[in-house]
Design an enzyme around this catalytic site. Structure first.
Site, short mmCIF file in Angstrom:
data_model
loop_
_atom_site.label_atom_id
_atom_site.label_comp_id
_atom_site.label_asym_id
_atom_site.label_seq_id
_atom_site.Cartn_x
_atom_site.Cartn_y
_atom_site.Cartn_z
N GLN A 91 -54.77 -25.18 -32.77
CA GLN A 91 -54.36 -26.07 -33.86
C GLN A 91 -52.86 -26.32 -33.76
O GLN A 91 -52.32 -27.12 -34.52
CB GLN A 91 -54.65 -25.41 -35.22
CG GLN A 91 -56.10 -25.08 -35.43
CD GLN A 91 -56.26 -24.14 -36.62
OE1 GLN A 91 -56.28 -24.56 -37.76
NE2 GLN A 91 -56.37 -22.86 -36.34
N HIS A 108 -54.92 -30.75 -33.16
CA HIS A 108 -54.03 -31.43 -34.11
C HIS A 108 -52.91 -32.22 -33.44
O HIS A 108 -51.92 -32.53 -34.10
CB HIS A 108 -53.45 -30.40 -35.10
CG HIS A 108 -54.48 -29.80 -36.02
ND1 HIS A 108 -54.27 -28.69 -36.79
CD2 HIS A 108 -55.76 -30.20 -36.29
CE1 HIS A 108 -55.37 -28.40 -37.49
NE2 HIS A 108 -56.28 -29.30 -37.19
N CYS A 116 -47.09 -45.31 -32.83
CA CYS A 116 -46.60 -46.40 -33.68
C CYS A 116 -47.26 -46.32 -35.05
O CYS A 116 -48.48 -46.31 -35.15
CB CYS A 116 -46.89 -47.76 -33.02
SG CYS A 116 -46.30 -49.13 -34.04
N CYS A 120 -49.35 -51.02 -33.59
CA CYS A 120 -49.22 -52.24 -32.78
C CYS A 120 -50.08 -52.19 -31.52
O CYS A 120 -50.17 -53.17 -30.79
CB CYS A 120 -47.75 -52.50 -32.41
SG CYS A 120 -47.13 -51.42 -31.10
N CYS A 139 -40.74 -47.59 -32.74
CA CYS A 139 -41.72 -47.89 -31.69
C CYS A 139 -41.03 -48.72 -30.61
O CYS A 139 -40.43 -49.75 -30.92
CB CYS A 139 -42.89 -48.66 -32.29
SG CYS A 139 -44.03 -49.30 -31.04
N CYS A 142 -42.89 -52.52 -30.59
CA CYS A 142 -42.78 -53.53 -31.66
C CYS A 142 -41.56 -53.31 -32.56
O CYS A 142 -41.30 -54.14 -33.43
CB CYS A 142 -44.06 -53.54 -32.49
SG CYS A 142 -44.24 -52.08 -33.55
N GLY A 178 -54.42 -15.73 -35.17
CA GLY A 178 -53.22 -16.29 -35.77
C GLY A 178 -53.46 -17.53 -36.62
O GLY A 178 -52.57 -18.37 -36.74
N THR A 179 -54.65 -17.62 -37.21
CA THR A 179 -54.89 -18.76 -38.10
C THR A 179 -55.38 -18.28 -39.45
O THR A 179 -56.14 -17.30 -39.52
CB THR A 179 -55.87 -19.78 -37.48
OG1 THR A 179 -56.21 -20.76 -38.48
CG2 THR A 179 -57.15 -19.13 -36.97
N PRO A 205 -52.78 -10.02 -38.68
CA PRO A 205 -52.38 -8.86 -39.47
C PRO A 205 -52.94 -8.90 -40.88
O PRO A 205 -53.10 -7.86 -41.52
CB PRO A 205 -50.85 -8.93 -39.50
CG PRO A 205 -50.45 -10.23 -38.90
CD PRO A 205 -51.64 -10.85 -38.24
#
Ligand code: OAD
Length: 233
Positions: A91, A108, A116, A120, A139, A142, A178-179, A205
């Protein structure tokens, strides 16, 4: 279980990068200027105040650029040579798994990519400028606003990426490391793995909603636990 496992899948979250110095989203040190991530990582927040959201991302990019992969990233990168079927899903948008030598399935997106905002049609592009010379960035196609190439709350994940992650829950051992296991669909993967008969392990933990369903809980930092597991292997 790991010694006899052929198919191993690992899902990581911000805690895996904590020992590198990357702040997690929740818990101690998780807040930036007292904003919760849900207040900044949304398209509504960006539409309202792109300068504020970019200030946060620019700060995170500067923090991450000064960090190095830790032992957890190193072990997880090396396991691609250890197991016949190994999938690393993350993630994290920080790019530390990549810097340790293994490109994960990225749920993610990446903080090092921009897209953009006006849509665009230009493909997302890489940008590693730290700090950003112009904020908010533009961007190149554009001239409209650019946005971070990450998935925000309320946005859908790339269905191909989700399919790849879901397929990998058919495994012998599934590790969630770790999540906080509260942001879906990532948080659902350990449940899928459990249903499909995998031996499930949580490395954290602290307790999370996943703690109740996993087969084993290893309650310490991922950089410590993965180092020990790797040495035992
Ligand atoms: P969180 O910040 O929600 O959770 C980090 C978890 O890591 C917590 O459960 C901590 O207990 C744990 N932790 C802290 N130090 C650790 C260490 N050294 N080793 C192992 N675990 C440790 O981060 P995520 O679960 O990754 O999404 O957050 C999920 C998503 O919410 C993120 O990808 C991001 C966020 O908002 C988006 O930006 C879309």
């Amino acid at each position: 279980m790991l010694r006899s496992a052929r198919r191993v899948t690992v899902l990581t979250g911000a805690g895996v990068s904590a020992a590198s110095g990357v702040p997690t989203f929740r818990g101690t040190g998780g807040l930036w200027k007292s904003f919760r991530p849900e207040e900044l990582a949304t398209s509504e927040a960006f539409a309202r105040d792109p300068a504020l959201v970019w200030e946060w991302y620019d700060w995170r990019r500067q923090t991450i650029a000064a960090c190095r992969p830790n032992r957890a990233h190193e072990v997880l990168a090396s396991w691609t040579d250890r197991f016949a079927g190994y999938v690393l899903i993350t993630q994290n948008v920080d790019g530390l798994h990549e810097r340790a030598g293994l490109a994960p399935v990225r749920l993610h997106g990446s903080i090092w990519e921009l897209a953009c905002w006006d849509g665009c049609g230009v493909s997302a592009w890489r940008n590693e400028d730290v700090p950003l010379p112009v904020r908010p960035p533009r961007c190149p196609e554009c001239g409209g606003l650019a946005r971070p190439g990450v998935v925000w709350f309320g946005e859908g994940l790339d269905p191909r990426v989700v399919a790849r992650a879901t397929q990998s829950t058919a495994c012998d051992v599934f590790i969630t490391a770790g999540t906080s296991s509260i942001v879906y669909p990532a948080a659902g993967l350990v449940h899928d793995a459990h249903r499909r008969g995998a031996f499930t392990v949580e490395i954290n933990p602290d307790a999370t909603p996943a703690s109740a369903i996993v087969d084993a809980r290893l309650q310490d930092g991922a950089e410590t636990v993965l180092d020990v597991l790797d040495r035992l292997l």
